[in-house]
Each structure stands twice: as C-alpha cells, then as structure tokens.
Scaffold this motif. Sequence first.
Motif, mmCIF file in Angstrom:
data_model
loop_
_atom_site.group_PDB
_atom_site.id
_atom_site.type_symbol
_atom_site.label_atom_id
_atom_site.label_comp_id
_atom_site.label_asym_id
_atom_site.label_seq_id
_atom_site.Cartn_x
_atom_site.Cartn_y
_atom_site.Cartn_z
ATOM 1 N N ASN A 136 0.750 -1.142 0.266
ATOM 2 C CA ASN A 136 -0.087 -0.070 -0.061
ATOM 3 C C ASN A 136 0.786 1.219 -0.198
ATOM 4 N N LYS A 137 0.203 2.178 -0.864
ATOM 5 C CA LYS A 137 0.927 3.642 -0.745
ATOM 6 C C LYS A 137 -0.056 4.502 0.201
ATOM 7 N N ILE A 138 0.462 5.540 0.684
ATOM 8 C CA ILE A 138 -0.506 6.434 1.569
ATOM 9 C C ILE A 138 -0.233 7.929 1.008
ATOM 10 N N ASN A 139 -0.742 8.049 -0.006
ATOM 11 C CA ASN A 139 -0.424 9.153 -0.753
ATOM 12 C C ASN A 139 -1.105 10.446 -0.175
ATOM 13 N N GLY A 140 -0.314 11.223 0.235
ATOM 14 C CA GLY A 140 -0.637 12.558 1.173
ATOM 15 C C GLY A 140 -0.882 12.286 2.478
ATOM 16 N N LYS A 141 -0.907 11.330 3.036
ATOM 17 C CA LYS A 141 -1.166 10.938 4.575
ATOM 18 C C LYS A 141 -0.047 11.563 5.285
ATOM 19 N N THR A 142 -0.422 12.339 6.298
ATOM 20 C CA THR A 142 0.670 12.792 7.209
ATOM 21 C C THR A 142 1.190 11.910 8.260
ATOM 22 N N VAL A 143 2.422 11.618 8.382
ATOM 23 C CA VAL A 143 3.116 10.797 9.417
ATOM 24 C C VAL A 143 4.170 11.596 10.215
ATOM 25 N N LEU A 144 4.012 11.511 11.269
ATOM 26 C CA LEU A 144 4.953 12.012 12.555
ATOM 27 C C LEU A 144 5.871 11.108 13.134
ATOM 28 N N ILE A 145 7.093 11.187 13.016
ATOM 29 C CA ILE A 145 7.796 9.999 13.527
ATOM 30 C C ILE A 145 8.877 10.716 14.674
ATOM 31 N N HIS A 205 -2.295 11.641 10.404
ATOM 32 C CA HIS A 205 -2.747 10.442 10.441
ATOM 33 C C HIS A 205 -2.074 9.002 10.990
ATOM 34 N N VAL A 206 -0.731 9.228 11.243
ATOM 35 C CA VAL A 206 0.008 8.347 11.911
ATOM 36 C C VAL A 206 0.905 8.928 12.757
ATOM 37 N N LEU A 207 0.930 8.604 14.007
ATOM 38 C CA LEU A 207 1.924 9.076 14.923
ATOM 39 C C LEU A 207 2.785 7.644 15.383
ATOM 40 N N ILE A 208 4.172 7.859 15.158
ATOM 41 C CA ILE A 208 4.947 6.621 15.391
ATOM 42 C C ILE A 208 5.826 7.261 16.560
ATOM 43 N N ASN A 209 5.535 6.651 17.660
ATOM 44 C CA ASN A 209 6.412 6.795 19.035
ATOM 45 C C ASN A 209 7.753 5.962 18.922
ATOM 46 N N ASN A 210 8.711 6.412 18.257
ATOM 47 C CA ASN A 210 9.916 5.465 18.231
ATOM 48 C C ASN A 210 11.273 5.924 19.075
ATOM 49 N N ALA A 211 11.442 7.263 19.223
ATOM 50 C CA ALA A 211 12.632 7.833 20.105
ATOM 51 C C ALA A 211 12.902 6.890 21.326
ATOM 52 N N GLY A 212 14.209 6.471 21.692
ATOM 53 C CA GLY A 212 14.296 5.906 22.768
ATOM 54 C C GLY A 212 15.767 6.420 23.398
ATOM 55 N N TYR A 213 15.898 5.933 24.600
ATOM 56 C CA TYR A 213 17.115 6.202 25.386
ATOM 57 C C TYR A 213 17.435 4.859 26.178
ATOM 58 N N LEU A 214 18.814 4.401 26.235
ATOM 59 C CA LEU A 214 19.210 3.566 26.996
ATOM 60 C C LEU A 214 20.631 3.847 27.473
ATOM 61 N N GLY A 215 20.736 3.787 28.701
ATOM 62 C CA GLY A 215 22.113 4.481 29.419
ATOM 63 C C GLY A 215 22.004 4.651 30.683
ATOM 64 N N PRO A 216 23.255 5.194 31.243
ATOM 65 C CA PRO A 216 23.307 5.430 32.642
ATOM 66 C C PRO A 216 22.332 6.404 33.211
ATOM 67 N N LYS A 217 22.017 6.266 34.498
ATOM 68 C CA LYS A 217 21.185 6.997 35.146
ATOM 69 C C LYS A 217 21.443 8.560 35.174
ATOM 70 N N SER A 218 20.212 8.969 34.792
ATOM 71 C CA SER A 218 20.477 10.720 34.476
ATOM 72 C C SER A 218 18.916 11.353 34.611
ATOM 73 N N ALA A 219 19.071 12.481 34.890
ATOM 74 C CA ALA A 219 17.701 13.313 35.137
ATOM 75 C C ALA A 219 17.456 14.272 33.642
ATOM 76 N N THR A 220 16.411 14.422 33.526
ATOM 77 C CA THR A 220 15.897 15.246 32.398
ATOM 78 C C THR A 220 15.771 16.587 32.754
ATOM 79 N N ASP A 221 15.673 17.775 32.067
ATOM 80 C CA ASP A 221 15.335 19.255 32.724
ATOM 81 C C ASP A 221 14.085 19.304 33.619
ATOM 82 N N ASP A 222 13.175 18.377 33.385
ATOM 83 C CA ASP A 222 12.233 18.231 34.523
ATOM 84 C C ASP A 222 12.419 17.424 35.733
ATOM 85 N N GLY A 223 13.808 16.866 35.828
ATOM 86 C CA GLY A 223 13.980 16.364 37.107
ATOM 87 C C GLY A 223 13.535 14.791 37.069
ATOM 88 N N LEU A 224 12.971 14.382 35.914
ATOM 89 C CA LEU A 224 12.579 12.959 35.894
ATOM 90 C C LEU A 224 13.784 11.726 35.402
#
Length: 388
Positions: A82-91, A167-186
Amino acid sequence: MGQSAKVVPHAKVKIDHHAKLAEEMKQRLKVEELAENIDELEEVVEDVFPILMFTVIISTAILIIFLIRMYMRYSIPNPSKNKINGKTVLITGATSGLGKATALELAKRNARVLITGREKVKVEAIARNIRKKTGNQHVNALQLDLGNLRNIREFVEEFNRTEKSLHVLINNAGYLGPKSATDDGLERTFAVNYLGHFYLTHLLTEKMIKNAPARIINVVSDAYAKGSIDFDDLALNKGYDISKAYARSKFAQVVFNLECHRRLFGACVWSFAVNPGACNTDLLRYYPGLTGNILRVISRIMYKPPEDGAETIVYCAVADGLREHSGKLFANCKVVKINEKVKDKTVARKLWCVSAQLCGFESDVPLEEEEEVKPQAAGEQQAEVKTP
C-alpha cells in the motif's frame, strides 16, 4: 626304486613345514609392523589431539553463533504494498536507526513525512537526504526534545498552528544508558521512552480524532515482559540498573498502548505496539564501560539492520485490515501473544493518573478509580524523581 619312493613324502613334509614357519614369521612381522604403526599413530594423535579439539570447539562455536545470528536476524518482509498518498506521518527519533529507516520507506510510499530530533541541523540533514533518495519533497524536519515537557507543549502548539492533519503517529525515540535526569528532574529512560510519548500523544489526540481513521504506533521491545513499575520509586532511588530501567519504560509503553486502544478505538484511532526485534541502531551509544563496547560489537555482528526492523512498523502504518488488531503487539508483521501482566487495568489506570500528574494536566479517570493514586500528588512525584 622302492627306497627312492619313500624319500619323496618326507621331503615334501619338510618343505611344508618350512613354508608354514615362513608364513608364521610373516604374520608375526605383520603384527609387529601393525603394532609399530599403532604406536606411531598414537604418538601422532597425542600431538594433534589438542589442535583437533581446538578446531572442533571453534567450529562448533562458529556454527552456534551463525545459528543464533540467523535467529536474531529473522524477519519477514512487509507483505503490504500500500501507498499512503498525502497522509501525514509524524515520527519521533528519526535521525538514525529505526526512525530513519521507517521515514525513508514511508517517503517511498508517498506519505507526507515529518521527522523529529533534538538537534535541528542533524534532523534537517536527514530530511534532505530522504528527499534526495526518494524524490518525495514532502519530508520535513522538526525539532523535538522528548525529555523536556515544556518543549513538547511548545512543539504541539506550533504543530497545531502549521499542520492541518495527522494520520499516523510513530512513537519511536528511545534512550538506554546510565542514570540521569531530564530538565524536568525525571529519570531519563522513563521520561524519554514513555512519558514524553505519553504527553505528545495526549496533546495530539484531538488532531488525530479529527483526521480519523488514524493510527498510533508505539515501538517497544520484548524487554517489556521483564519490566514492572514501582509507583513509590519512579526515580529508581532504590537501585538503578540500565536494563531494568529500559524494561520498565517498555512495559509502561505496552500498558499505554492498550489504554490508548480502550480510550480511542471508538473514535477510529487505532493503536499498535511493535517489537522490531534486536536491531543494529544507535540505542546502545550511551551504554557505558566495557559492557557497552562489547554490546556495540555484538549488535553490529548479530543484530538485524534497521531496514529489516522497520518492516513491521511500516506494515502497521500502511496495511489494510488492522482495525480488529488495535491494542495488540506485532512482530514480524503479525500479531504475537502479549504478556498477561500488561493487561491489568488497575495498573493501567494508575499509570495514566501518575503520568497525567507528572505532565501537569488533570486525569480524566473517574474519581473513584483515581483515589488510590491521589495520596502522592504530582508535586511529590516530581520532588522524588529529581534525585538523579
């Protein structure tokens, strides 16, 4: 005449006796020669045996590694053309690995592809590269840091102003590593792999409903089956382990995927969890020490290329007839059995409420279901997680 006739048999017996002795001598010589040959062979074997055993062990090890490599690299090509002509995909996380491979394939299928990454220059370079390779000029770069909740809010506000559809949201990003905190303290693994995607999906839900049928694809890992969530220790202060933190984040993603199905299926927004298998990506780049170096070498030799891992992600984005499989886990372009523990609705509701509190919005779970999460308010969760 009679005397000469008697001599002949005696001579014949004598000749036969000598022949018999000669034959016996030959047999003894053969036995002695054989014994000498056996002794020589034993000496040769003693000399060669260590080398022979070493060769056998190495050959067996190579065969085992080859078979394991075949098993780990096993993948099924996407059966959907299948092609998805013109469909918006966020990755998300599309500057390398699975995200980049998925973006490239969807661009070939005439999708309007929006790729995100933390570094603007890098993500723009990837977008240019995909446009050049595919001839699809509708591949655009967006800057997004999933480890920063404020940045996610601002990203979605800008997205809603400038983009008419999703039309399509692909939640792909990932982190694997030593313990650290984000800017929000998480705790970073939980925040990037799960919470950032939870918040992004929540903020984009209305746009997907307006463009239904739409799809949410959560890229997970079989590590989810080893994960669990201690709601009293989201910061992992009781002991941080890289693999356990990663498994916990993937467990949360699979639970979230099921909850998205429960909440959005009626609005024709379908959710799919995808296990791409062990892929040679940049996920291990932050793994520290000698273990990290070994794992990176193993991944280059043993793991499947990201193009193969992306097959199932693309399949869930473009294939027909997947409506009835919303909420399920896919691997190698087919539904696979999901671990029963992720189906616990109590855990799903609690995770949703805690996630909403951490992201700063009010949960829509009914009050009687929310009571068990209220004792620890969002501010307390934030304070707890701020310890890196």
